[in-house]
Scaffold this motif. Structure first.
Motif, PDB file in Angstrom:
ATOM      1  N   VAL A 113      77.808  67.417  35.004  1.00 56.53           N
ATOM      2  CA  VAL A 113      76.592  67.972  34.423  1.00 56.53           C
ATOM      3  C   VAL A 113      75.884  68.923  35.370  1.00 56.53           C
ATOM      4  O   VAL A 113      75.787  68.668  36.566  1.00 56.53           O
ATOM      5  CB  VAL A 113      75.616  66.833  34.051  1.00 56.53           C
ATOM      6  N   THR A 114      75.396  70.042  34.826  1.00 57.27           N
ATOM      7  CA  THR A 114      74.393  70.864  35.495  1.00 57.27           C
ATOM      8  C   THR A 114      73.239  71.065  34.519  1.00 57.27           C
ATOM      9  O   THR A 114      73.389  70.875  33.313  1.00 57.27           O
ATOM     10  CB  THR A 114      74.948  72.236  35.914  1.00 57.27           C
ATOM     11  N   LEU A 115      72.068  71.421  35.041  1.00 54.45           N
ATOM     12  CA  LEU A 115      70.876  71.614  34.220  1.00 54.45           C
ATOM     13  C   LEU A 115      70.272  72.977  34.488  1.00 54.45           C
ATOM     14  O   LEU A 115      70.295  73.466  35.619  1.00 54.45           O
ATOM     15  CB  LEU A 115      69.818  70.549  34.514  1.00 54.45           C
ATOM     16  N   THR A 116      69.722  73.587  33.446  1.00 54.58           N
ATOM     17  CA  THR A 116      68.891  74.766  33.601  1.00 54.58           C
ATOM     18  C   THR A 116      67.632  74.554  32.762  1.00 54.58           C
ATOM     19  O   THR A 116      67.611  73.723  31.854  1.00 54.58           O
ATOM     20  CB  THR A 116      69.606  76.042  33.126  1.00 54.58           C
ATOM     21  N   GLY A 117      66.578  75.305  33.069  1.00 59.68           N
ATOM     22  CA  GLY A 117      65.343  75.172  32.309  1.00 59.68           C
ATOM     23  C   GLY A 117      64.180  74.791  33.197  1.00 59.68           C
ATOM     24  O   GLY A 117      64.248  74.879  34.421  1.00 59.68           O
ATOM     25  N   ASP A 118      63.087  74.356  32.572  1.00 54.85           N
ATOM     26  CA  ASP A 118      61.848  74.050  33.286  1.00 54.85           C
ATOM     27  C   ASP A 118      61.188  72.827  32.687  1.00 54.85           C
ATOM     28  O   ASP A 118      61.352  72.512  31.514  1.00 54.85           O
ATOM     29  CB  ASP A 118      60.854  75.215  33.215  1.00 54.85           C
ATOM     30  N   ILE A 119      60.420  72.131  33.523  1.00 51.59           N
ATOM     31  CA  ILE A 119      59.469  71.125  33.068  1.00 51.59           C
ATOM     32  C   ILE A 119      58.081  71.601  33.489  1.00 51.59           C
ATOM     33  O   ILE A 119      57.863  71.947  34.647  1.00 51.59           O
ATOM     34  CB  ILE A 119      59.756  69.740  33.675  1.00 51.59           C
ATOM     35  N   VAL A 120      57.151  71.629  32.540  1.00 48.57           N
ATOM     36  CA  VAL A 120      55.792  72.088  32.807  1.00 48.57           C
ATOM     37  C   VAL A 120      54.861  70.884  32.832  1.00 48.57           C
ATOM     38  O   VAL A 120      54.785  70.130  31.861  1.00 48.57           O
ATOM     39  CB  VAL A 120      55.326  73.102  31.744  1.00 48.57           C
ATOM     40  N   SER A 157      73.065  65.971  43.322  1.00 46.70           N
ATOM     41  CA  SER A 157      73.761  64.718  43.626  1.00 46.70           C
ATOM     42  C   SER A 157      74.152  63.980  42.345  1.00 46.70           C
ATOM     43  O   SER A 157      74.265  62.761  42.338  1.00 46.70           O
ATOM     44  CB  SER A 157      72.863  63.811  44.484  1.00 46.70           C
ATOM     45  N   ALA A 158      74.364  64.712  41.260  1.00 45.12           N
ATOM     46  CA  ALA A 158      74.691  64.080  39.991  1.00 45.12           C
ATOM     47  C   ALA A 158      76.071  63.434  40.041  1.00 45.12           C
ATOM     48  O   ALA A 158      77.002  63.975  40.616  1.00 45.12           O
ATOM     49  CB  ALA A 158      74.646  65.105  38.865  1.00 45.12           C
ATOM     50  N   LEU A 194      74.544  71.616  30.653  1.00 38.49           N
ATOM     51  CA  LEU A 194      75.851  72.244  30.514  1.00 38.49           C
ATOM     52  C   LEU A 194      76.893  71.254  30.993  1.00 38.49           C
ATOM     53  O   LEU A 194      76.827  70.795  32.132  1.00 38.49           O
ATOM     54  CB  LEU A 194      75.914  73.534  31.339  1.00 38.49           C
ATOM     55  N   ILE A 195      77.850  70.930  30.156  1.00 36.95           N
ATOM     56  CA  ILE A 195      78.744  69.810  30.409  1.00 36.95           C
ATOM     57  C   ILE A 195      80.197  70.239  30.261  1.00 36.95           C
ATOM     58  O   ILE A 195      80.571  70.839  29.268  1.00 36.95           O
ATOM     59  CB  ILE A 195      78.461  68.651  29.425  1.00 36.95           C
ATOM     60  N   ALA A 196      81.001  69.932  31.260  1.00 38.83           N
ATOM     61  CA  ALA A 196      82.451  70.088  31.149  1.00 38.83           C
ATOM     62  C   ALA A 196      83.064  68.709  31.078  1.00 38.83           C
ATOM     63  O   ALA A 196      82.683  67.823  31.834  1.00 38.83           O
ATOM     64  CB  ALA A 196      83.012  70.855  32.344  1.00 38.83           C
TER      65      ALA A 196
END
Length: 226
Positions: free
Chosen positions: A40-47, A64-65, A11-13
């Motif tokens: 930037v922020t992130l949502t979701g998963d890594i499996v 810390s992005a 998600l980016i502004a």
């Protein structure tokens, strides 16, 4: 242990300054050039799937992005255009898996798009092209069993989409842009949607605020855990 699934949403502004047209007024050529800082922020998963499956939430990885840099360049001749963009960001943080393992993470992400556009009516165009991804991940398991997972991958997804510009009067305008792609050729599915609100400071120069969401569902076994 190998990485089998990656699913993330960024998600980016963005705050953007654009310049165009840069050509003579009577010419069919029109150039739009934009530069932006994206937060930037992130949502979701890594499996991580192997002898023991672990799911890592991405929610804390951008603690810390640093703001990412984006460049956009669109070159039009008449109703046809070459549309390009590239974005890069570094981020790091700490997160827990659903099995209570603690990870520290450093990552680099680059996303770009190249497409051919066709104006269908004034202020609206459709496009088809490709989005490329470059991802480098460095995971370190802090607990319960220390370890490290490093990996990188690059892939290209076909995309199709469209964009609409709407004048609001007195120099104000808004833009909507969206695309979908992947279709199982590289990723299972990818998408992006963007909305912007801007003001034309002077002929050929505008200032915008944008919000963009980009998502991908991608599988790879290119990384190893030690």
């Amino acid at each position: 242990m190998t990485v089998r699934n990656i699913a993330l949403t960024a998600l980016i502004a963005a705050t953007t300054i654009t310049a165009g047209p840069l050509s003579a007024q009577e010419s069919d050529w029109h150039i739009d050039l934009g530069a932006s800082a994206r937060f930037v922020t992130l949502t979701g998963d890594i499996v991580f799937a192997g002898t023991e499956t672990r799911t890592l939430s991405l929610g804390d990885l951008t603690s810390s992005a640093q703001p990412g840099l984006a460049i956009e360049l669109d070159v039009w001749k008449g109703d046809w255009g070459l549309l390009t963009s590239v974005f890069a960001v570094d981020y790091e943080g700490k997160a827990a898996t659903d099995q209570n393992a603690i990870f520290t993470t450093q990552a680099e992400e680059s996303v770009g798009r190249v497409a051919i556009g066709r104006r269908i009516v004034p202020g609206a165009h459709v496009y088809a092209g490709a989005r490329f991804w470059s991802t480098t991940l460095d995971f370190r398991v802090v607990e319960p069993n220390p370890g490290q997972l490093d990996g990188s991958d690059n892939w290209i997804d076909p995309v199709i989409g469209g964009s609409v510009d709407k004048p609001l009067g007195e120099g104000w305008f808004t833009t909507l842009d969206a695309d979908i792609g992947g279709f199982g050729l590289s990723s299972t599915f990818t998408w992006q949607a963007m909305g912007s609100f801007g003001y034309e400071v002077s002929p050929g120069w505008s200032v915008l605020v944008r919000y963009r969401a980009t998502g991908v569902d991608y599988e790879t076994d290119a990384s190893a855990f030690t």
